[in-house]
Design an enzyme around this catalytic site. Sequence first.
Site, PDB file in Angstrom:
ATOM      1  N   GLU A 130       3.200   2.031   2.272  1.00 44.05           N
ATOM      2  CA  GLU A 130       3.796   2.296   3.579  1.00 44.05           C
ATOM      3  C   GLU A 130       5.112   1.531   3.705  1.00 44.05           C
ATOM      4  O   GLU A 130       5.421   0.640   2.919  1.00 44.05           O
ATOM      5  CB  GLU A 130       2.820   1.892   4.685  1.00 44.05           C
ATOM      6  CG  GLU A 130       1.560   2.732   4.707  1.00 44.05           C
ATOM      7  CD  GLU A 130       0.615   2.330   5.835  1.00 44.05           C
ATOM      8  OE1 GLU A 130       0.971   1.439   6.639  1.00 44.05           O
ATOM      9  OE2 GLU A 130      -0.483   2.914   5.907  1.00 44.05           O
ATOM     10  N   ASP A 138      29.368  29.445  -7.225  1.00 46.44           N
ATOM     11  CA  ASP A 138      27.963  29.464  -6.841  1.00 46.44           C
ATOM     12  C   ASP A 138      27.691  28.268  -5.940  1.00 46.44           C
ATOM     13  O   ASP A 138      28.502  27.337  -5.854  1.00 46.44           O
ATOM     14  CB  ASP A 138      27.063  29.417  -8.075  1.00 46.44           C
ATOM     15  CG  ASP A 138      25.751  30.172  -7.884  1.00 46.44           C
ATOM     16  OD1 ASP A 138      25.435  30.521  -6.735  1.00 46.44           O
ATOM     17  OD2 ASP A 138      25.045  30.416  -8.883  1.00 46.44           O
ATOM     18  N   THR A 158      22.376  30.833 -15.179  1.00 41.90           N
ATOM     19  CA  THR A 158      23.125  31.835 -14.420  1.00 41.90           C
ATOM     20  C   THR A 158      24.623  31.725 -14.705  1.00 41.90           C
ATOM     21  O   THR A 158      25.302  32.732 -14.969  1.00 41.90           O
ATOM     22  CB  THR A 158      22.862  31.692 -12.918  1.00 41.90           C
ATOM     23  OG1 THR A 158      21.491  32.019 -12.645  1.00 41.90           O
ATOM     24  CG2 THR A 158      23.750  32.609 -12.107  1.00 41.90           C
ATOM     25  N   LYS A 176      22.571  40.790 -11.706  1.00 36.05           N
ATOM     26  CA  LYS A 176      21.601  39.767 -12.086  1.00 36.05           C
ATOM     27  C   LYS A 176      20.220  40.199 -11.624  1.00 36.05           C
ATOM     28  O   LYS A 176      20.039  40.577 -10.467  1.00 36.05           O
ATOM     29  CB  LYS A 176      21.968  38.421 -11.442  1.00 36.05           C
ATOM     30  CG  LYS A 176      20.948  37.309 -11.674  1.00 36.05           C
ATOM     31  CD  LYS A 176      21.375  36.035 -10.951  1.00 36.05           C
ATOM     32  CE  LYS A 176      20.313  34.967 -11.003  1.00 36.05           C
ATOM     33  NZ  LYS A 176      20.708  33.744 -10.263  1.00 36.05           N
ATOM     34  N   SER A 207      19.275  25.187 -13.740  1.00 40.18           N
ATOM     35  CA  SER A 207      19.110  25.236 -15.200  1.00 40.18           C
ATOM     36  C   SER A 207      20.422  25.526 -15.921  1.00 40.18           C
ATOM     37  O   SER A 207      20.556  25.259 -17.119  1.00 40.18           O
ATOM     38  CB  SER A 207      18.081  26.296 -15.578  1.00 40.18           C
ATOM     39  OG  SER A 207      18.571  27.593 -15.268  1.00 40.18           O
ATOM     40  N   GLY A 208      21.394  26.101 -15.223  1.00 40.48           N
ATOM     41  CA  GLY A 208      22.683  26.427 -15.824  1.00 40.48           C
ATOM     42  C   GLY A 208      22.735  27.800 -16.464  1.00 40.48           C
ATOM     43  O   GLY A 208      23.817  28.258 -16.869  1.00 40.48           O
ATOM     44  N   ASP A 228       0.805  -1.210   0.000  1.00 41.42           N
ATOM     45  CA  ASP A 228       0.000   0.000   0.000  1.00 41.42           C
ATOM     46  C   ASP A 228       0.851   1.279   0.000  1.00 41.42           C
ATOM     47  O   ASP A 228       0.320   2.376   0.123  1.00 41.42           O
ATOM     48  CB  ASP A 228      -0.959   0.019   1.184  1.00 41.42           C
ATOM     49  CG  ASP A 228      -0.234   0.016   2.532  1.00 41.42           C
ATOM     50  OD1 ASP A 228       1.008  -0.094   2.530  1.00 41.42           O
ATOM     51  OD2 ASP A 228      -0.903   0.127   3.569  1.00 41.42           O
TER      52      ASP A 228
END
Length: 335
Positions: free
Chosen positions: A48, A238, A246, A213, A243-244, A46
């Site tokens: 669990e 960083d 930056t 930024k 997402s890459g 179930d």
Amino acid sequence: MTIETELPPDHRATVFSLESGRPLLERVCRPLGVEPGAHEERDFEDGEHKIRPLERVRGRDVFVVESLYGDAERSVNDKLMRIFFFLSALRDAGARRLTVLAPYLCYARKDRRTKPRDPVSIRYLATLFEAVGVDRIVSVDVHNPAAYENAFRVPAEHLTAAPLFVDTFAPLVGERDAVVVSPDAGGVKRAERFRERLEERLGRTVELTFIEKFRSEGVVWGETVVGTVEDRVAIILDDLISSGTTLARAAEACRKRGARETHAAATHGVFSADAGSVLDESALDRIVILDTVPPTRLAADVRARRVDVLECAPLLAAAIHRLHTDGSIVELTDL
């Protein structure tokens, strides 16, 4: 980073992880000179499950190592529920002290309200850990160290990957001029602490700069470089790659202003969305991450061309050794 980690013969420490964290657990236990703690996980039809230690923990100093990220096998919420139940079972079994080592701590990025009625998820997470009897939590390079420390009422130790990055980049820079770059103004303090360590290792001045930024509704812009990168090896620091975009934006800005090389150092490689293609097409020469989150979302060829992965296990083992023996962990922390 070489630090004494083997526990004394008369130690009373036991180190566990959930089954999903077993590879990391084994690498942490090896320098400590201990066997991984034995436990049982049973899943029921179930959905669990039951998790219990299979060895005596009464009166022991118990450490649970679990990097709390979601993967193809278990969601982050499933991992959380399992670790909460396991921690509760350890407390009920008489553990004297209970420490969680979560090199990647989920929900840590949501540390403040940016819109009306926003949740402060890290504070809610802290409340849950405290409710199951955790005495201390240890993480590596969270997004906002001050918010992380303030969220918990129990001691919250914040380790840094900076010494590992210094070991990697000092030989790469060699005799050339270097500059440490924060990809936004919010990361300047983190970049400054790394810069200081790199400068000490190289024995000469290392510059610091940051890039403007702006972000709104998921759109990022801004490329003004505040500082000098021309004719320097630029190391963009960083805490996390998602997402890459930056890092790609920062690398392009540094190249346009004459940087000799552009490298990135980020502790956690989450690599969501199209990060692989974004970074593979970027101006970055190389990306260095820790294995706090295994880079399984990246294609193997992209990893081979672009990414170096450092182990976080030595850092965690050093923290366990010092916490158990009441030693100082100052040189391991982001201070």
